[in-house]
Write an enzyme that holds these catalytic residues in place. Structure first.
Site, PDB file in Angstrom:
ATOM      1  N   TRP A  49      13.525   4.431  -2.749  1.00  0.00           N
ATOM      2  CA  TRP A  49      13.514   5.234  -3.503  1.00  0.00           C
ATOM      3  C   TRP A  49      13.554   6.809  -3.625  1.00  0.00           C
ATOM      4  O   TRP A  49      12.758   7.539  -3.871  1.00  0.00           O
ATOM      5  CB  TRP A  49      11.795   5.178  -3.103  1.00  0.00           C
ATOM      6  CG  TRP A  49      11.714   5.237  -1.305  1.00  0.00           C
ATOM      7  CD1 TRP A  49      12.113   4.438  -0.651  1.00  0.00           C
ATOM      8  CD2 TRP A  49      11.305   5.807  -0.648  1.00  0.00           C
ATOM      9  NE1 TRP A  49      11.126   4.338   0.416  1.00  0.00           N
ATOM     10  CE2 TRP A  49      11.228   5.317   0.651  1.00  0.00           C
ATOM     11  CE3 TRP A  49      11.541   7.336  -1.501  1.00  0.00           C
ATOM     12  CZ2 TRP A  49      11.182   6.400   1.525  1.00  0.00           C
ATOM     13  CZ3 TRP A  49      10.564   8.448   0.496  1.00  0.00           C
ATOM     14  CH2 TRP A  49      10.732   7.805   1.207  1.00  0.00           C
ATOM     15  N   GLN A  65       2.924   0.719  10.449  1.00  0.00           N
ATOM     16  CA  GLN A  65       1.315   0.058   9.982  1.00  0.00           C
ATOM     17  C   GLN A  65       1.782  -1.245   9.519  1.00  0.00           C
ATOM     18  O   GLN A  65       2.031  -1.953   8.634  1.00  0.00           O
ATOM     19  CB  GLN A  65       0.919   1.183   8.239  1.00  0.00           C
ATOM     20  CG  GLN A  65      -0.645   0.250   7.851  1.00  0.00           C
ATOM     21  CD  GLN A  65      -0.886   0.556   6.776  1.00  0.00           C
ATOM     22  OE1 GLN A  65      -0.719   1.467   6.403  1.00  0.00           O
ATOM     23  NE2 GLN A  65      -2.354  -0.601   6.662  1.00  0.00           N
ATOM     24  N   PHE A  66       1.937  -1.652  10.995  1.00  0.00           N
ATOM     25  CA  PHE A  66       2.197  -2.413  11.322  1.00  0.00           C
ATOM     26  C   PHE A  66       1.176  -3.880  10.524  1.00  0.00           C
ATOM     27  O   PHE A  66       1.972  -5.341   9.879  1.00  0.00           O
ATOM     28  CB  PHE A  66       2.382  -3.151  12.660  1.00  0.00           C
ATOM     29  CG  PHE A  66       1.172  -2.880  13.457  1.00  0.00           C
ATOM     30  CD1 PHE A  66       0.614  -4.833  13.498  1.00  0.00           C
ATOM     31  CD2 PHE A  66      -0.058  -2.469  13.740  1.00  0.00           C
ATOM     32  CE1 PHE A  66      -0.733  -4.900  14.309  1.00  0.00           C
ATOM     33  CE2 PHE A  66      -0.900  -2.490  14.708  1.00  0.00           C
ATOM     34  CZ  PHE A  66      -1.704  -4.267  14.262  1.00  0.00           C
ATOM     35  N   THR A  67       0.247  -3.704   9.986  1.00  0.00           N
ATOM     36  CA  THR A  67      -1.042  -4.644   9.100  1.00  0.00           C
ATOM     37  C   THR A  67      -0.310  -4.739   8.211  1.00  0.00           C
ATOM     38  O   THR A  67      -0.906  -5.525   7.240  1.00  0.00           O
ATOM     39  CB  THR A  67      -1.891  -3.812   9.116  1.00  0.00           C
ATOM     40  OG1 THR A  67      -2.329  -2.437   8.147  1.00  0.00           O
ATOM     41  CG2 THR A  67      -2.676  -3.346  10.443  1.00  0.00           C
TER      42      THR A  67
END
Length: 151
Positions: A49, A65-67
């Site tokens: 990107w 952000q592992f979630t």
């Protein structure tokens, strides 16, 4: 690796009531590292990107952000086994962040705080939100259900 990119007019990260990073117009990148990911996936994701940010002369704010890799297939509680844990995840996330800095302009690339409880504020522009991944195996399409004439 997996990332969610949001084009923003403003974004910031606050930890323990202190703003640790902020950007103006640009891209907020939420990134997660999966077991089995390597520098190859980080390189690929960091490059996917870059041109879009360059086109708008924007800034970049990266937030771990592992979630993003949670599974909700079973039960009512997310399963986070799809995320790499510990020091290896930090090492690869830091590598990803450095690649983003190297591929763009280091002074325009900011970071959150790995494994911290962060407050992330943003003003989405558009809104434009993209999901990108590198290295994860594609989910196979389900087998077609035979019709009564095909059985």
């Amino acid at each position: 690796m997996k990332a969610i990119l949001q084009r923003v007019l403003f974004a910031s990260v606050t930890v323990e009531k202190e703003v640790v990073s902020s950007i103006g117009k640009g891209v907020l990148v939420f990134a997660a590292v999966a077991p089995g990911d390597t520098e190859k996936e980080a390189d690929s994701l960091a490059a996917k990107w870059k041109k879009s940010v360059m086109d708008i002369s924007g800034e970049v704010l990266c937030v771990s952000q592992f979630t993003l890799l949670a599974s909700t297939k079973k039960g009512n509680k997310p399963d986070f086994h799809g995320a790499m844990g510990g020091e290896e995840a930090k090492r690869l996330y830091d590598y990803f962040f450095e690649k983003v800095q190297q591929g763009y302009a280091a002074d325009k690339v900011k970071n959150g705080v790995f494994q911290a409880m962060m407050e992330v504020a943003l003003v989405n522009d558009g809104p434009v939100t993209l999901e990108l991944s590198a290295g994860q195996k594609p989910i196979p399409a389900p087998a077609p259900t035979p019709t009564p004439n095909q059985q």
